[in-house]
Design an enzyme around this catalytic site. Structure first.
Site, mmCIF file in Angstrom:
data_model
loop_
_atom_site.group_PDB
_atom_site.id
_atom_site.type_symbol
_atom_site.label_atom_id
_atom_site.label_comp_id
_atom_site.label_asym_id
_atom_site.label_seq_id
_atom_site.Cartn_x
_atom_site.Cartn_y
_atom_site.Cartn_z
ATOM 1 N N LYS A 17 0.823 -1.218 0.000
ATOM 2 C CA LYS A 17 0.000 0.000 0.000
ATOM 3 C C LYS A 17 0.856 1.266 0.000
ATOM 4 C CE LYS A 17 -2.475 -0.793 3.727
ATOM 5 N NZ LYS A 17 -1.923 -2.081 4.179
ATOM 6 N N ARG A 92 -9.300 1.080 9.065
ATOM 7 C CA ARG A 92 -8.829 -0.273 9.381
ATOM 8 C C ARG A 92 -9.822 -1.022 10.256
ATOM 9 N NH1 ARG A 92 -2.946 1.084 8.947
ATOM 10 N NH2 ARG A 92 -1.729 -0.820 9.043
ATOM 11 N N ARG A 128 11.754 -5.920 4.863
ATOM 12 C CA ARG A 128 11.667 -4.486 4.594
ATOM 13 C C ARG A 128 12.695 -3.720 5.414
ATOM 14 N NH1 ARG A 128 5.650 -2.122 4.174
ATOM 15 N NH2 ARG A 128 5.682 -1.898 6.426
ATOM 16 N N ARG A 161 11.911 -1.511 10.847
ATOM 17 C CA ARG A 161 10.907 -0.819 11.647
ATOM 18 C C ARG A 161 10.449 -1.769 12.740
ATOM 19 N NH1 ARG A 161 6.217 1.435 7.818
ATOM 20 N NH2 ARG A 161 4.952 0.035 9.046
ATOM 21 N N ARG A 172 0.293 -8.542 13.489
ATOM 22 C CA ARG A 172 -0.394 -7.570 12.615
ATOM 23 C C ARG A 172 -1.304 -8.277 11.610
ATOM 24 N NH1 ARG A 172 4.198 -4.231 9.977
ATOM 25 N NH2 ARG A 172 2.566 -2.949 9.084
HETATM 26 P P1 AMP Z 1 1.086 1.230 8.647
HETATM 27 O O1 AMP Z 1 2.310 2.005 8.343
HETATM 28 O O2 AMP Z 1 -0.128 1.676 7.893
HETATM 29 O O3 AMP Z 1 1.287 -0.260 8.544
HETATM 30 O O4 AMP Z 1 0.744 1.530 10.192
HETATM 31 C C1 AMP Z 1 1.649 1.216 11.223
HETATM 32 C C2 AMP Z 1 0.889 1.044 12.541
HETATM 33 O O5 AMP Z 1 0.205 2.266 12.878
HETATM 34 C C3 AMP Z 1 -0.198 -0.017 12.534
HETATM 35 O O6 AMP Z 1 0.306 -1.315 12.758
HETATM 36 C C4 AMP Z 1 -1.098 0.464 13.670
HETATM 37 O O7 AMP Z 1 -0.525 0.174 14.939
HETATM 38 C C5 AMP Z 1 -1.048 1.977 13.496
HETATM 39 N N1 AMP Z 1 -2.126 2.428 12.590
HETATM 40 C C6 AMP Z 1 -1.983 3.009 11.364
HETATM 41 N N2 AMP Z 1 -3.166 3.307 10.825
HETATM 42 C C7 AMP Z 1 -4.099 2.898 11.730
HETATM 43 C C8 AMP Z 1 -5.529 2.915 11.748
HETATM 44 N N3 AMP Z 1 -6.257 3.396 10.716
HETATM 45 N N4 AMP Z 1 -6.158 2.410 12.849
HETATM 46 C C9 AMP Z 1 -5.449 1.940 13.901
HETATM 47 N N5 AMP Z 1 -4.114 1.876 13.937
HETATM 48 C C10 AMP Z 1 -3.437 2.363 12.870
#
Ligand code: AMP
Length: 219
Positions: A17, A92, A128, A161, A172
């Site tokens: 994404k 999400r 990654r 990360r 996750r």
């Molecule tokens: P991402 O970079 O989109 O994978 O987001 C990294 C982390 O941020 C996720 O594993 C969640 O802990 C948190 N996060 C990001 N977007 C959301 C969301 N819409 N709702 C809840 N947690 C989020």
């Protein structure tokens, strides 16, 4: 008045994404809004929100809806989102999707769902390497940096990360299945979901995403 248009990029963690959203944002002329990036910016700036979010992120859990929604709605109220935006990593959960639908009533919304099998996701995520300075993403196998450990874009140090560690990745993916997968049905029922096979070369995935987004945008 410009017609507002919101494109949502759905898909499991590791589906690509973030990478696709950066390119798609330019192709569709819509600002890229990533809740994960917004949390990481808050974390880097040491804000209270960043600190609160960090413990959930490091554990591979979702940040509670109330923290996400305020941050996201603040962001999309900025002038650059007046014509719409490309959402990456949001919504999400079903309550997030419902809150967004209320906020955006009357706005054209289109969800693009990237499909990738589980085995591929684990390999993608654990391999990654993210640049600590500019956020650019490399992969040990699929896009290795020219010089090991250094970002090709800015020369910054590449790191794993904390949420890309194996135990966090497994968590996750489980959280995704439980809380985010139901959104596919939610958007499909509303007739605004397009499926894209994300288990192919990034360029092919990208052109399908553009085609899907453009086909609906032009309709
Ligand atoms: P991402 O970079 O989109 O994978 O987001 C990294 C982390 O941020 C996720 O594993 C969640 O802990 C948190 N996060 C990001 N977007 C959301 C969301 N819409 N709702 C809840 N947690 C989020």
């Amino acid at each position: 008045m410009t017609k507002r248009r919101v494109v949502i990029l759905l898909g499991p963690p590791g589906a690509g994404k973030g990478t696709q959203a950066s390119r798609l944002s330019a192709a569709l002329s819509l600002p890229h809004v990533s809740t994960g990036d917004l949390f990481r910016e808050n974390k880097a700036q040491g804000t209270a929100l960043g600190k609160q979010a960090q413990e959930y992120m490091d554990a591979g859990k979702l940040v509670p809806d109330e923290l996400v929604l305020d941050m996201l709605f603040d962001r999309i109220a900025h002038a650059d989102c007046a014509g719409g935006c490309l959402l990456d990593g949001f919504p999400r959960t079903l309550p997030q999707a419902e809150a967004l639908a209320l906020r955006l009533s009357g706005v054209e919304v289109h969800a693009l769902n990237l499909r990738v099998p589980d085995a591929a996701l684990v390999e993608r995520l654990t391999g990654r390497r993210t640049c600590g300075a500019c956020g650019n993403i490399h992969h040990v196998r699929y896009s290795p940096p020219k010089q090991e450990g250094s970002c090709d874009k800015c020369g910054g140090a590449l790191v794993v990360r904390s949420d890309d560690r194996l135990e966090t990745v497994t968590r996750r993916l489980a959280v995704y299945r439980e809380q985010t997968l139901p959104l596919e049905g939610w958007y499909r029922q509303r007739g605004v979901l397009s499926e894209v096979d994300g288990d192919r070369a990034a360029d092919l995935v990208f052109s399908d995403l553009v085609r899907a987004a453009t086909a609906v945008g032009a309709a």
